[in-house]
Enzyme design. Sequence first.
Site, PDB file in Angstrom:
ATOM      1  CD  GLN A   5      -2.971  -0.957   2.297  1.00 23.38           C
ATOM      2  OE1 GLN A   5      -2.672  -1.517   3.344  1.00 23.38           O
ATOM      3  NE2 GLN A   5      -4.084  -0.251   2.165  1.00 23.38           N
ATOM      4  CB  CYS A  55      -9.197  -0.793   2.282  1.00 24.54           C
ATOM      5  SG  CYS A  55      -7.529  -1.085   1.694  1.00 24.54           S
TER       6      CYS A  55
END
Length: 182
Positions: A51, A103
Amino acid sequence: MAILQILEVPDARLKTVSTPVEKFDDELKKLVEDMTDTMYAANGIGLAAIQVGVPKRILVIDLQEVPEGEEPSEEGPEKNPLVFVNPEILDPSEELAGYKEGCLSVPDQFADVERPATIRARWQDLDGKVHEQDMEGLMATCLQHEMDHLEGILFIDHLSRLKRQMVLKKLNKMRKERGVAA
Ligand code: NI
């Protein structure tokens, strides 16, 4: 301390399958520190290395739960970041548990996802030492969500096509509105 940029959908790098960590060195420790800072700065409870654009099998998680019977302090819950290097899931239960997941790579969007309710997890720490532990509740869900990132899978990939498109549409609408407002 460094706050890293978090990749967001539809960034293709989020679909990368991450590779195992082999060197437990200072570079790993520095990355994990930066990942932890980035997670807290974004008010997240978990973050996978991919990420922040690093395709390595590394996760940080801090559920930031207030212990039962204690009042939350003004600065928020005490920080207790957990680090998972090369995590594996053993013995996922047949019983499923549903959580409304979100998320940092799909900002401000939430949807119900079902996953095995309990798991046994095995992982390495920053020194390469192996740990094993049974997990349940939010911890089990969060670890499975973060481990999905290591396979290039997002929580919205667990939704029906229609639901996924609805979430992405809402995200785009939000981005447009924020863009106009900024
Ligand atoms: Ni995520």
